[in-house]
Scaffold this motif. Structure first.
Motif, PDB file in Angstrom:
ATOM      1  N   PRO A  27       0.812  -1.221   0.000  1.00  0.00           N
ATOM      2  CA  PRO A  27       0.000   0.000   0.000  1.00  0.00           C
ATOM      3  C   PRO A  27       0.851   1.280   0.000  1.00  0.00           C
ATOM      4  CG  PRO A  27      -0.254  -1.209   2.068  1.00  0.00           C
ATOM      5  CD  PRO A  27       0.538  -2.074   1.152  1.00  0.00           C
ATOM      6  N   GLU A  28       2.051   1.214   0.560  1.00  0.00           N
ATOM      7  CA  GLU A  28       2.909   2.393   0.587  1.00  0.00           C
ATOM      8  C   GLU A  28       3.423   2.780  -0.804  1.00  0.00           C
ATOM      9  OE1 GLU A  28       3.391  -0.696   1.831  1.00  0.00           O
ATOM     10  OE2 GLU A  28       5.432  -0.877   2.594  1.00  0.00           O
ATOM     11  N   LEU A  29       3.237   1.901  -1.794  1.00  0.00           N
ATOM     12  CA  LEU A  29       3.655   2.192  -3.171  1.00  0.00           C
ATOM     13  C   LEU A  29       2.494   2.611  -4.074  1.00  0.00           C
ATOM     14  CD1 LEU A  29       6.175  -0.725  -3.825  1.00  0.00           C
ATOM     15  CD2 LEU A  29       6.692   1.665  -3.297  1.00  0.00           C
ATOM     16  N   GLU A  30       1.275   2.479  -3.585  1.00  0.00           N
ATOM     17  CA  GLU A  30       0.116   2.692  -4.451  1.00  0.00           C
ATOM     18  C   GLU A  30       0.051   4.114  -5.015  1.00  0.00           C
ATOM     19  OE1 GLU A  30      -4.642   1.795  -4.552  1.00  0.00           O
ATOM     20  OE2 GLU A  30      -3.373   0.806  -3.073  1.00  0.00           O
ATOM     21  N   LYS A  31       0.180   5.139  -4.182  1.00  0.00           N
ATOM     22  CA  LYS A  31       0.117   6.513  -4.675  1.00  0.00           C
ATOM     23  C   LYS A  31       1.245   6.795  -5.654  1.00  0.00           C
ATOM     24  CE  LYS A  31       0.027  11.396  -3.350  1.00  0.00           C
ATOM     25  NZ  LYS A  31       0.526  11.768  -4.643  1.00  0.00           N
ATOM     26  N   LEU A  32       2.447   6.334  -5.337  1.00  0.00           N
ATOM     27  CA  LEU A  32       3.588   6.533  -6.226  1.00  0.00           C
ATOM     28  C   LEU A  32       3.297   5.958  -7.615  1.00  0.00           C
ATOM     29  CD1 LEU A  32       6.624   7.163  -6.819  1.00  0.00           C
ATOM     30  CD2 LEU A  32       7.083   4.838  -6.008  1.00  0.00           C
ATOM     31  N   PHE A  33       2.790   4.735  -7.682  1.00  0.00           N
ATOM     32  CA  PHE A  33       2.535   4.111  -8.971  1.00  0.00           C
ATOM     33  C   PHE A  33       1.327   4.708  -9.681  1.00  0.00           C
ATOM     34  CE2 PHE A  33       5.785   1.274  -7.580  1.00  0.00           C
ATOM     35  CZ  PHE A  33       6.428   0.973  -8.767  1.00  0.00           C
ATOM     36  N   PHE A  38      13.048   5.507  -1.731  1.00  0.00           N
ATOM     37  CA  PHE A  38      11.948   4.670  -2.195  1.00  0.00           C
ATOM     38  C   PHE A  38      11.065   4.364  -0.991  1.00  0.00           C
ATOM     39  CE2 PHE A  38      10.253   0.570  -3.886  1.00  0.00           C
ATOM     40  CZ  PHE A  38       9.696   1.094  -5.050  1.00  0.00           C
ATOM     41  N   PRO A  39       9.740   4.484  -1.117  1.00  0.00           N
ATOM     42  CA  PRO A  39       8.857   4.363   0.052  1.00  0.00           C
ATOM     43  C   PRO A  39       8.625   2.957   0.585  1.00  0.00           C
ATOM     44  CG  PRO A  39       7.593   4.890  -1.907  1.00  0.00           C
ATOM     45  CD  PRO A  39       9.039   4.909  -2.305  1.00  0.00           C
ATOM     46  N   ALA A  40       9.285   1.953   0.045  1.00  0.00           N
ATOM     47  CA  ALA A  40       9.107   0.588   0.551  1.00  0.00           C
ATOM     48  C   ALA A  40      10.470  -0.039   0.810  1.00  0.00           C
ATOM     49  CB  ALA A  40       8.328  -0.251  -0.456  1.00  0.00           C
ATOM     50  N   ARG A  41      10.531  -0.873   1.830  1.00  0.00           N
ATOM     51  CA  ARG A  41      11.744  -1.604   2.183  1.00  0.00           C
ATOM     52  C   ARG A  41      11.425  -3.085   2.291  1.00  0.00           C
ATOM     53  NH1 ARG A  41      13.982   2.234   0.764  1.00  0.00           N
ATOM     54  NH2 ARG A  41      14.860   3.908   1.966  1.00  0.00           N
ATOM     55  N   ARG A  42      12.443  -3.880   2.252  1.00  0.00           N
ATOM     56  CA  ARG A  42      12.279  -5.322   2.369  1.00  0.00           C
ATOM     57  C   ARG A  42      11.579  -5.676   3.677  1.00  0.00           C
ATOM     58  NH1 ARG A  42      17.070  -9.885   1.880  1.00  0.00           N
ATOM     59  NH2 ARG A  42      15.638 -11.661   1.717  1.00  0.00           N
ATOM     60  N   ARG A  43      10.626  -6.581   3.582  1.00  0.00           N
ATOM     61  CA  ARG A  43       9.865  -7.032   4.748  1.00  0.00           C
ATOM     62  C   ARG A  43      10.505  -8.271   5.358  1.00  0.00           C
ATOM     63  NH1 ARG A  43       4.317  -6.790   1.486  1.00  0.00           N
ATOM     64  NH2 ARG A  43       3.664  -4.679   1.983  1.00  0.00           N
ATOM     65  N   SER A  44      10.160  -8.503   6.608  1.00  0.00           N
ATOM     66  CA  SER A  44      10.620  -9.707   7.285  1.00  0.00           C
ATOM     67  C   SER A  44       9.755 -10.900   6.866  1.00  0.00           C
ATOM     68  CB  SER A  44      10.506  -9.523   8.802  1.00  0.00           C
ATOM     69  OG  SER A  44       9.126  -9.443   9.172  1.00  0.00           O
ATOM     70  N   LYS A  45      10.269 -12.099   7.095  1.00  0.00           N
ATOM     71  CA  LYS A  45       9.494 -13.316   6.815  1.00  0.00           C
ATOM     72  C   LYS A  45       8.193 -13.309   7.626  1.00  0.00           C
ATOM     73  CE  LYS A  45      12.118 -16.026   4.163  1.00  0.00           C
ATOM     74  NZ  LYS A  45      11.688 -16.675   2.944  1.00  0.00           N
ATOM     75  N   GLU A  46       8.255 -12.773   8.846  1.00  0.00           N
ATOM     76  CA  GLU A  46       7.066 -12.711   9.692  1.00  0.00           C
ATOM     77  C   GLU A  46       5.991 -11.809   9.061  1.00  0.00           C
ATOM     78  OE1 GLU A  46      10.515 -14.077  11.687  1.00  0.00           O
ATOM     79  OE2 GLU A  46      10.234 -12.052  10.897  1.00  0.00           O
TER      80      GLU A  46
END
Length: 188
Positions: free
Chosen positions: A67-73, A155-163
């Motif tokens: 969702p943090e990428l939706e506006k950007l795209f 960039f407004p998104a970063r790698r997420r954890s497995k959790e």
């Protein structure tokens, strides 16, 4: 193409990678992830444009629960001819291999696509069905998207954890097939 016209304007490396064996369990993209595991933290985003010659008509971007990428795209998309941005998890494309590693991922798709199989991956899936206009349009959109994403200072998104990825699976009610695939790929 980008290196020829934009070498002095690229903010980071852009890789265009062709994978094989998507239909056999995303073998190519899984191998890529394994072979480049030490680089994954520096990967900004994976954007899949499978079947570029078949994405005729209106184009859309499917983000894999980012969702943090939706506006950007949406902002970029309106400038370059993309008519929709949706949030959906689709486990049967190479982008899924990157999503389960926590990386921002998405696909360029037909806008309002219903994911009907049609002749794809059948005996009738032959080269004359590749739309050259579609191939040209998709190539231009992907090049422009890659250039924009590569040149963003942050960039407004970063790698997420497995959790975090597991929580997305757990919160998705109609996701048994994806859970099965994720289990076979070692997520659960």
């Amino acid at each position: 193409v980008l290196s020829r016209y934009a070498t002095d304007r690229l903010g980071c490396t852009i890789r265009f990678v062709a994978f094989s064996c998507e239909e056999m369990g995303m073998v190519g993209s899984q191998q890529y992830v394994e072979m480049h595991r030490e680089e994954l933290d520096s990967l900004r985003m994976f954007l899949n444009f499978d079947a570029a010659g078949a994405i005729a008509g209106k184009k859309g971007i499917m983000l894999y629960h980012w969702p943090e990428l939706e506006k950007l795209f949406w902002d970029i998309g309106t400038e370059i001819g993309v008519s929709s941005v949706i949030q959906q998890l689709y486990a049967y494309a190479d982008s899924f291999s990157f999503f389960i590693e926590g990386l921002p991922a998405g696909s360029l798709v037909k806008a309002d696509e219903t994911f009907a199989r049609g002749v794809g991956h059948t005996y009738y899936d032959t080269v004359e069905k590749v739309g050259l206009d579609s191939l040209r349009d998709v190539s231009a959109i992907i090049a422009r998207l890659a250039l924009r994403v590569a040149n963003m200072e942050s960039f407004p998104a970063r790698r997420r954890s497995k959790e975090s990825i597991q929580e997305i699976f757990d919160a998705s009610p109609a996701f048994e097939g994806n859970r099965f695939l994720a289990a076979n790929l070692g997520l659960t």
